[in-house]
Design a protein around this motif. Structure first.
Motif, PDB file in Angstrom:
ATOM      1  N   PRO A 204      35.681  52.098  49.417  1.00 13.25           N
ATOM      2  CA  PRO A 204      35.548  51.660  50.776  1.00 13.25           C
ATOM      3  C   PRO A 204      34.204  51.170  51.006  1.00 13.25           C
ATOM      4  CG  PRO A 204      35.112  53.999  50.692  1.00 13.25           C
ATOM      5  CD  PRO A 204      35.782  53.572  49.224  1.00 13.25           C
ATOM      6  N   GLN A 205      34.102  50.248  51.778  1.00 14.32           N
ATOM      7  CA  GLN A 205      32.593  49.243  51.946  1.00 14.32           C
ATOM      8  C   GLN A 205      32.179  49.518  53.360  1.00 14.32           C
ATOM      9  OE1 GLN A 205      33.148  45.075  52.182  1.00 14.32           O
ATOM     10  NE2 GLN A 205      31.036  44.636  51.693  1.00 14.32           N
ATOM     11  N   VAL A 206      31.123  49.895  53.403  1.00 13.14           N
ATOM     12  CA  VAL A 206      30.179  50.298  54.542  1.00 13.14           C
ATOM     13  C   VAL A 206      29.444  49.055  55.024  1.00 13.14           C
ATOM     14  CG1 VAL A 206      28.732  51.701  55.728  1.00 13.14           C
ATOM     15  CG2 VAL A 206      30.188  52.593  54.434  1.00 13.14           C
ATOM     16  N   LEU A 207      29.534  48.483  56.116  1.00 17.43           N
ATOM     17  CA  LEU A 207      28.519  47.563  56.579  1.00 17.43           C
ATOM     18  C   LEU A 207      27.945  47.939  57.753  1.00 17.43           C
ATOM     19  CD1 LEU A 207      30.856  44.322  55.967  1.00 17.43           C
ATOM     20  CD2 LEU A 207      28.959  45.101  54.846  1.00 17.43           C
ATOM     21  N   VAL A 208      26.558  47.910  57.779  1.00 15.25           N
ATOM     22  CA  VAL A 208      25.494  48.339  58.958  1.00 15.25           C
ATOM     23  C   VAL A 208      24.865  47.162  59.655  1.00 15.25           C
ATOM     24  CG1 VAL A 208      23.541  49.648  59.518  1.00 15.25           C
ATOM     25  CG2 VAL A 208      25.237  50.356  57.506  1.00 15.25           C
ATOM     26  N   THR A 209      24.842  47.291  61.015  1.00 18.17           N
ATOM     27  CA  THR A 209      24.177  46.497  61.745  1.00 18.17           C
ATOM     28  C   THR A 209      23.300  47.330  62.524  1.00 18.17           C
ATOM     29  OG1 THR A 209      26.213  45.023  62.042  1.00 18.17           O
ATOM     30  CG2 THR A 209      24.514  44.710  63.479  1.00 18.17           C
ATOM     31  N   VAL A 210      21.846  46.508  62.271  1.00 21.06           N
ATOM     32  CA  VAL A 210      20.685  47.193  62.910  1.00 21.06           C
ATOM     33  C   VAL A 210      20.554  46.352  64.213  1.00 21.06           C
ATOM     34  CG1 VAL A 210      18.383  47.643  63.011  1.00 21.06           C
ATOM     35  CG2 VAL A 210      19.573  47.951  60.854  1.00 21.06           C
ATOM     36  N   LEU A 211      20.737  47.000  65.275  1.00 23.03           N
ATOM     37  CA  LEU A 211      20.555  46.698  66.722  1.00 23.03           C
ATOM     38  C   LEU A 211      19.182  46.615  67.262  1.00 23.03           C
ATOM     39  CD1 LEU A 211      23.814  47.961  68.190  1.00 23.03           C
ATOM     40  CD2 LEU A 211      23.648  45.668  67.048  1.00 23.03           C
ATOM     41  N   ASP A 212      18.573  47.393  66.780  1.00 24.05           N
ATOM     42  CA  ASP A 212      17.019  47.700  67.129  1.00 24.05           C
ATOM     43  C   ASP A 212      16.162  47.688  65.943  1.00 24.05           C
ATOM     44  OD1 ASP A 212      14.542  48.793  68.023  1.00 24.05           O
ATOM     45  OD2 ASP A 212      15.448  49.709  69.634  1.00 24.05           O
ATOM     46  N   GLU A 213      15.175  47.004  65.802  1.00 24.05           N
ATOM     47  CA  GLU A 213      14.422  46.951  64.490  1.00 24.05           C
ATOM     48  C   GLU A 213      13.745  48.348  64.025  1.00 24.05           C
ATOM     49  OE1 GLU A 213      10.161  45.156  66.585  1.00 24.05           O
ATOM     50  OE2 GLU A 213      11.499  44.051  65.022  1.00 24.05           O
ATOM     51  N   ARG A 214      13.745  49.171  65.255  1.00 19.21           N
ATOM     52  CA  ARG A 214      13.056  50.568  64.762  1.00 19.21           C
ATOM     53  C   ARG A 214      14.088  51.296  64.000  1.00 19.21           C
ATOM     54  NH1 ARG A 214      12.446  53.589  70.109  1.00 19.21           N
ATOM     55  NH2 ARG A 214      14.360  52.547  70.360  1.00 19.21           N
ATOM     56  N   PHE A 215      15.474  51.052  63.895  1.00 16.81           N
ATOM     57  CA  PHE A 215      16.173  51.624  63.308  1.00 16.81           C
ATOM     58  C   PHE A 215      16.387  51.263  61.673  1.00 16.81           C
ATOM     59  CE2 PHE A 215      17.231  53.272  67.327  1.00 16.81           C
ATOM     60  CZ  PHE A 215      18.124  54.223  66.957  1.00 16.81           C
ATOM     61  N   GLU A 216      15.665  50.309  61.525  1.00 15.84           N
ATOM     62  CA  GLU A 216      15.748  49.771  59.915  1.00 15.84           C
ATOM     63  C   GLU A 216      15.503  50.935  58.950  1.00 15.84           C
ATOM     64  OE1 GLU A 216      16.402  46.932  58.349  1.00 15.84           O
ATOM     65  OE2 GLU A 216      16.414  45.615  60.015  1.00 15.84           O
ATOM     66  N   ARG A 217      14.607  52.030  59.311  1.00 13.26           N
ATOM     67  CA  ARG A 217      14.333  52.978  58.597  1.00 13.26           C
ATOM     68  C   ARG A 217      15.624  53.845  58.324  1.00 13.26           C
ATOM     69  NH1 ARG A 217      10.182  56.313  61.376  1.00 13.26           N
ATOM     70  NH2 ARG A 217      10.284  57.500  59.333  1.00 13.26           N
ATOM     71  N   THR A 218      16.521  54.025  59.533  1.00 17.39           N
ATOM     72  CA  THR A 218      17.592  54.860  59.246  1.00 17.39           C
ATOM     73  C   THR A 218      18.519  54.427  58.170  1.00 17.39           C
ATOM     74  OG1 THR A 218      18.745  53.684  60.934  1.00 17.39           O
ATOM     75  CG2 THR A 218      17.465  55.449  61.590  1.00 17.39           C
ATOM     76  N   VAL A 219      18.385  53.085  57.649  1.00 17.13           N
ATOM     77  CA  VAL A 219      19.230  52.502  56.928  1.00 17.13           C
ATOM     78  C   VAL A 219      18.954  52.799  55.460  1.00 17.13           C
ATOM     79  CG1 VAL A 219      20.405  50.367  56.115  1.00 17.13           C
ATOM     80  CG2 VAL A 219      19.808  50.831  58.492  1.00 17.13           C
ATOM     81  N   GLU A 220      17.570  53.136  55.033  1.00 12.69           N
ATOM     82  CA  GLU A 220      17.243  53.537  53.843  1.00 12.69           C
ATOM     83  C   GLU A 220      17.610  54.574  53.192  1.00 12.69           C
ATOM     84  OE1 GLU A 220      13.161  54.127  54.482  1.00 12.69           O
ATOM     85  OE2 GLU A 220      12.364  52.169  55.509  1.00 12.69           O
ATOM     86  N   GLY A 221      18.280  54.380  52.108  1.00 15.82           N
ATOM     87  CA  GLY A 221      19.052  55.181  51.088  1.00 15.82           C
ATOM     88  C   GLY A 221      20.440  55.422  51.553  1.00 15.82           C
ATOM     89  N   LEU A 222      21.048  54.676  52.537  1.00 13.47           N
ATOM     90  CA  LEU A 222      22.402  54.634  52.594  1.00 13.47           C
ATOM     91  C   LEU A 222      23.095  53.798  51.590  1.00 13.47           C
ATOM     92  CD1 LEU A 222      22.629  54.357  56.577  1.00 13.47           C
ATOM     93  CD2 LEU A 222      22.862  56.209  55.195  1.00 13.47           C
ATOM     94  N   ASP A 223      24.343  53.984  51.268  1.00 13.10           N
ATOM     95  CA  ASP A 223      25.018  53.098  50.303  1.00 13.10           C
ATOM     96  C   ASP A 223      26.044  52.277  51.215  1.00 13.10           C
ATOM     97  OD1 ASP A 223      26.532  52.191  48.129  1.00 13.10           O
ATOM     98  OD2 ASP A 223      27.779  53.841  47.947  1.00 13.10           O
ATOM     99  N   ALA A 224      25.229  51.110  51.520  1.00  7.86           N
ATOM    100  CA  ALA A 224      25.949  50.353  52.831  1.00  7.86           C
ATOM    101  C   ALA A 224      25.314  48.906  52.642  1.00  7.86           C
ATOM    102  CB  ALA A 224      25.606  50.915  53.868  1.00  7.86           C
ATOM    103  N   GLY A 225      26.228  48.030  52.778  1.00  7.75           N
ATOM    104  CA  GLY A 225      25.844  46.572  53.016  1.00  7.75           C
ATOM    105  C   GLY A 225      25.141  46.259  54.290  1.00  7.75           C
ATOM    106  N   ARG A 226      24.886  45.341  54.491  1.00  8.96           N
ATOM    107  CA  ARG A 226      24.348  44.597  55.825  1.00  8.96           C
ATOM    108  C   ARG A 226      25.162  43.701  56.465  1.00  8.96           C
ATOM    109  NH1 ARG A 226      19.283  45.757  57.812  1.00  8.96           N
ATOM    110  NH2 ARG A 226      18.259  47.224  56.516  1.00  8.96           N
ATOM    111  N   ASP A 227      25.398  43.696  57.759  1.00  5.56           N
ATOM    112  CA  ASP A 227      26.335  42.664  58.631  1.00  5.56           C
ATOM    113  C   ASP A 227      25.575  42.487  59.721  1.00  5.56           C
ATOM    114  OD1 ASP A 227      28.333  41.241  59.748  1.00  5.56           O
ATOM    115  OD2 ASP A 227      29.674  42.873  60.345  1.00  5.56           O
TER     116      ASP A 227
END
Length: 282
Positions: A204-227
């Motif tokens: 499975p592929q996870v694609l994350v979209t950050v809607l608020d730049e403050r949440f950039e830190r929540t993506v760190e360490g996740l096995d996910a791509g960006r959308d």
């Protein structure tokens, strides 16, 4: 609408029904209307409707395939997540006031309720009640399987008027430094991807979209791509949202919402919701 109102006696009837009649009186009126309509129906009429109404037709997925997928999904739910069985209906306005979702996309009933269109809404209501009763630091983790109905027409071989969703919510209080967000988005993605793999989707592929730049830190360490170009869900989710894909299909969706904060009148309340389409996994 203009034609219907002319036939019903004039535009003022809409104001009477929508605004002037108390809820109980409107229910009484509509119950009598439906009772009279049902009285004149024959068995042949009912069968004819059953053959043409997309809301009442059986699922296109076989029972055994769907049940195997449900069991596989549930096998990935950890012990600290409570599985509950939601009612098939929710209070009128649940999806519109929380979502927001246009009421025309929901099957409304005449008893001040509506058919469930998304189990995350029902789980959010239950989580809010539990948070109000015990507003401490321990989060509320709930999950369910629910057959839902959506009224809008959608085209495609994998879209249905009714379908089963596995839904997961985590409700809690802001603990500062985005700690709640970082912990629970990782938990949700771990559960959801494990559930997808349990259904036979190997990668499975996870694609994350950050809607608020403050949440950039929540993506760190996740096995996910960006959308970053994702458009759906903007205005529905806040901070961060994600999708899960596999076997060429979109299988799941999730993100942070402010529902419990609004339900409880407390801006410190946090809620993460997510769901998987079980029919697509079967």
């Amino acid at each position: 609408m203009d034609r219907v109102l002319r036939q019903a006696g004039g535009p003022e009837i809409l104001d009477v029904l929508a605004e002037r009649l108390p809820g109980a009186d409107l229910t009484t009126l509509l119950l009598e209307v439906m009772r009279r309509r049902a009285q004149v129906l024959s068995p042949a009429d009912v069968l004819r409707r059953y053959g043409h109404d997309r809301f009442v037709a059986p699922a296109q997925i076989s029972f055994r395939r769907l049940r195997r997928a449900e069991d596989a999904v549930l096998s990935a739910v950890p012990a600290n997540v409570e599985l509950i069985t939601l009612a098939p209906v929710a209070p009128l306005g649940t999806h519109t006031t929380l979502g927001p979702v246009d009421q025309n996309k929901v099957v409304s009933t005449i008893r001040n309720s509506e058919v469930a269109a998304d189990p995350t809404n029902g789980l959010a209501l239950e989580a809010a009640l539990r948070r109000r009763a015990a507003p401490g630091p321990d989060p509320v983790r709930l999950a369910t399987l629910q057959r839902v109905v959506r009224a809008q027409r959608m085209e495609g071989a994998t879209t249905f008027a009714h379908f089963t969703l596995f839904a997961l919510v985590t409700a809690g209080r802001d603990t500062g430094d985005l700690a709640f967000e970082r912990q629970h988005v990782a938990e949700h993605l771990a559960i959801l991807t494990a559930a997808v793999r349990a259904c036979g989707v190997a990668d499975p592929q996870v694609l994350v979209t950050v809607l608020d730049e403050r949440f950039e830190r929540t993506v760190e360490g996740l096995d996910a791509g960006r959308d970053p170009d994702r458009q759906s869900g903007r205005g529905y989710y806040s901070g961060l949202c994600f999708k899960i894909h596999g076997n060429g299909l979109e299988l799941g969706d999730g993100g942070f919402v402010d529902w419990t904060a609004r339900l409880l009148g407390n801006r410190k309340e946090r809620l993460l919701i997510s769901a998987l389409g079980v029919d697509r996994l079967s």
